[in-house]
Write an enzyme that holds these catalytic residues in place. Structure first.
Site, PDB file in Angstrom:
ATOM      1  N   ASN A   1      -2.505 -12.116  -2.357  1.00 39.84           N
ATOM      2  CA  ASN A   1      -3.312 -11.556  -3.288  1.00 39.84           C
ATOM      3  C   ASN A   1      -2.532 -10.154  -3.370  1.00 39.84           C
ATOM      4  OD1 ASN A   1      -5.369 -10.291  -4.646  1.00 39.84           O
ATOM      5  ND2 ASN A   1      -7.157 -10.371  -3.215  1.00 39.84           N
ATOM      6  N   TRP A   2      -2.029  -9.750  -4.392  1.00 37.29           N
ATOM      7  CA  TRP A   2      -1.557  -8.403  -4.655  1.00 37.29           C
ATOM      8  C   TRP A   2      -2.717  -7.512  -4.838  1.00 37.29           C
ATOM      9  CZ3 TRP A   2       3.257  -9.753  -8.082  1.00 37.29           C
ATOM     10  CH2 TRP A   2       4.571 -10.552  -7.239  1.00 37.29           C
ATOM     11  N   LYS A   3      -3.646  -7.693  -5.407  1.00 38.20           N
ATOM     12  CA  LYS A   3      -4.917  -6.884  -5.768  1.00 38.20           C
ATOM     13  C   LYS A   3      -4.318  -6.175  -7.042  1.00 38.20           C
ATOM     14  CE  LYS A   3      -6.528  -7.282  -1.251  1.00 38.20           C
ATOM     15  NZ  LYS A   3      -7.345  -6.972  -0.076  1.00 38.20           N
TER      16      LYS A   3
ATOM     17  N   HIS B   1     -14.023 -12.420  -4.420  1.00 36.18           N
ATOM     18  CA  HIS B   1     -13.374 -11.540  -3.336  1.00 36.18           C
ATOM     19  C   HIS B   1     -14.478 -10.429  -2.956  1.00 36.18           C
ATOM     20  CE1 HIS B   1     -10.804  -8.761  -1.300  1.00 36.18           C
ATOM     21  NE2 HIS B   1      -9.972  -9.742  -1.114  1.00 36.18           N
TER      22      HIS B   1
ATOM     23  N   GLU C   1     -14.049  -7.366  -2.450  1.00 35.85           N
ATOM     24  CA  GLU C   1     -13.873  -6.359  -3.442  1.00 35.85           C
ATOM     25  C   GLU C   1     -14.718  -6.360  -4.843  1.00 35.85           C
ATOM     26  OE1 GLU C   1      -9.665  -6.113  -3.137  1.00 35.85           O
ATOM     27  OE2 GLU C   1      -9.982  -5.599  -0.718  1.00 35.85           O
TER      28      GLU C   1
ATOM     29  N   GLU D   1     -13.034 -14.543   4.588  1.00 38.05           N
ATOM     30  CA  GLU D   1     -12.289 -13.188   4.857  1.00 38.05           C
ATOM     31  C   GLU D   1     -13.447 -12.082   5.326  1.00 38.05           C
ATOM     32  OE1 GLU D   1      -8.753 -12.427   2.158  1.00 38.05           O
ATOM     33  OE2 GLU D   1     -10.450 -11.855   0.954  1.00 38.05           O
TER      34      GLU D   1
ATOM     35  N   GLY E   1      -7.672  -5.269   5.267  1.00 35.37           N
ATOM     36  CA  GLY E   1      -6.994  -4.162   4.939  1.00 35.37           C
ATOM     37  C   GLY E   1      -7.065  -3.030   6.030  1.00 35.37           C
TER      38      GLY E   1
ATOM     39  N   SER F   1      -6.227  -8.959   7.346  1.00 37.28           N
ATOM     40  CA  SER F   1      -5.006  -8.412   8.205  1.00 37.28           C
ATOM     41  C   SER F   1      -4.104  -9.551   8.663  1.00 37.28           C
ATOM     42  CB  SER F   1      -5.702  -7.486   9.094  1.00 37.28           C
ATOM     43  OG  SER F   1      -6.128  -6.370   8.632  1.00 37.28           O
TER      44      SER F   1
ATOM     45  N   GLY G   1      -3.258 -10.034   1.714  1.00 43.32           N
ATOM     46  CA  GLY G   1      -3.302  -8.707   1.132  1.00 43.32           C
ATOM     47  C   GLY G   1      -1.994  -8.003   1.188  1.00 43.32           C
ATOM     48  N   GLY G   2      -1.997  -6.988   1.939  1.00 40.67           N
ATOM     49  CA  GLY G   2      -1.045  -6.242   2.220  1.00 40.67           C
ATOM     50  C   GLY G   2       0.502  -6.811   2.507  1.00 40.67           C
TER      51      GLY G   2
HETATM   52  P1  13P Z   1      -5.290  -7.743   3.968  1.00 39.85           P
HETATM   53  O1  13P Z   1      -4.457  -8.884   4.261  1.00 39.85           O
HETATM   54  O2  13P Z   1      -4.582  -6.348   3.215  1.00 39.85           O
HETATM   55  O3  13P Z   1      -6.127  -7.707   5.095  1.00 39.85           O
HETATM   56  O4  13P Z   1      -6.148  -8.324   2.675  1.00 39.85           O
HETATM   57  C1  13P Z   1      -6.884  -9.374   2.618  1.00 39.85           C
HETATM   58  C2  13P Z   1      -7.433  -9.697   1.465  1.00 39.85           C
HETATM   59  O5  13P Z   1      -8.320  -9.229   1.065  1.00 39.85           O
HETATM   60  C3  13P Z   1      -6.803 -10.671   0.751  1.00 39.85           C
HETATM   61  O6  13P Z   1      -7.603 -11.280  -0.449  1.00 39.85           O
END
Ligand code: 13P
Length: 252
Positions: free
Chosen positions: A10-12, A96, A98, A168, A174, A214, A235-236
């Site tokens: 997920n590149w956000k 999500h 967010e 999640e 993050g 993470s 994500g990251g």
């Molecule tokens: P991270 O892997 O950066 O913790 O993010 C997880 C996430 O929100 C994937 O949708």
């Protein structure tokens, strides 16, 4: 019951179109076969068309990170599921944390989006997860269970069997503070148990449940070893080509 793993980046709100192109060029020849694992990139909507062109004839699939629940109309700034489908987008990530936290999306919105995504022939990846406060109060299973039930309301058994649920925990996103293997297994099983209660065990045995929060090349194997964890939403660690490819090493 063997379920095919699904690893989704997920590149956000990261990368330009040029950076996305570079990434796809760097990884595309090294993605394991779709017969072993579904490998997905959740791209910003602005360059999804370019992503779909870039991944043509590769094993990579493309997800949108959100969509609206109406196909067309006076909804300034929203992304149409019908338009995403016309671009042959494979998956749409919805719910999500967010989006729930910063953009006030409700369980009801997420359920409407799930219906709209299926109507347009795509597959939803539906996120759920509790806050640190809820986790510490010992109410994670109850909270996440309610999110899952609400998101799946009035879908058919076949639809639910085909979709992806992503657990999640918000406190792990993050933060570098990932859930323990035991917590990830317990919560992904709790998510599957809700599907069993609402749609029957056969559907629950088919639905794929991801852990996210993470996830990194260094810890993905321990999650993938859990019987109820069928993949990861990352994500990251999905942003750099080398790191993304290393997430897929567990398949070897
Ligand atoms: P991270 O892997 O950066 O913790 O993010 C997880 C996430 O929100 C994937 O949708």
């Amino acid at each position: 019951m063997s379920r095919k793993p699904i690893i989704a980046g997920n590149w956000k709100m990261n990368k330009t179109a040029a950076e996305a192109r570079e990434f796809v060029e760097a990884v595309k020849l090294n993605i394991p076969s779709n017969e072993l694992v579904d490998t997905v990139i959740g791209s910003p909507a602005l360059f999804i068309e370019g992503m779909k062109k870039g991944v043509r004839n590769t094993e990579l699939k493309v997800a949108a990170q959100n969509c609206y629940f109406e196909d067309f109309g006076a909804f300034t700034g929203e992304n149409s599921p019908a338009t995403l489908a016309a671009l042959e987008v494979d998956y749409v990530i919805i719910g999500h944390s967010e989006r729930r936290d910063y953009f006030h999306e409700t369980d009801e919105d997420i359920n409407k989006k799930a219906h709209a995504i299926f109507k347009n022939g795509m597959t939803p990846i539906i996120c759920c997860g509790e806050s640190l406060e809820t986790y510490e109060a010992g109410k994670a299973e109850e909270f996440v269970g309610a999110q899952v039930s609400a998101a799946l309301k009035d879908l058919t058994a076949d639809q639910v069997a085909s979709l992806v649920l992503a657990y999640e925990p918000i406190w792990a996103i993050g933060t570098g503070k990932s859930a323990t293997q035991d917590d990830a297994q317990k919560m992904c099983k709790a998510v599957r148990d809700v599907v069993a209660a609402d749609f029957g065990q056969e559907v629950a045995d088919k639905v794929r449940v991801q852990y996210g929060g993470s996830v990194k090349p260094e810890n993905i194997a321990e999650y993938m070893a859990c019987p109820d964890v069928d993949g990861a939403l990352v994500g990251g660690a999905s942003l750099e080509a080398d790191s993304f490819l290393a997430l897929l090493d567990f398949v070897k």
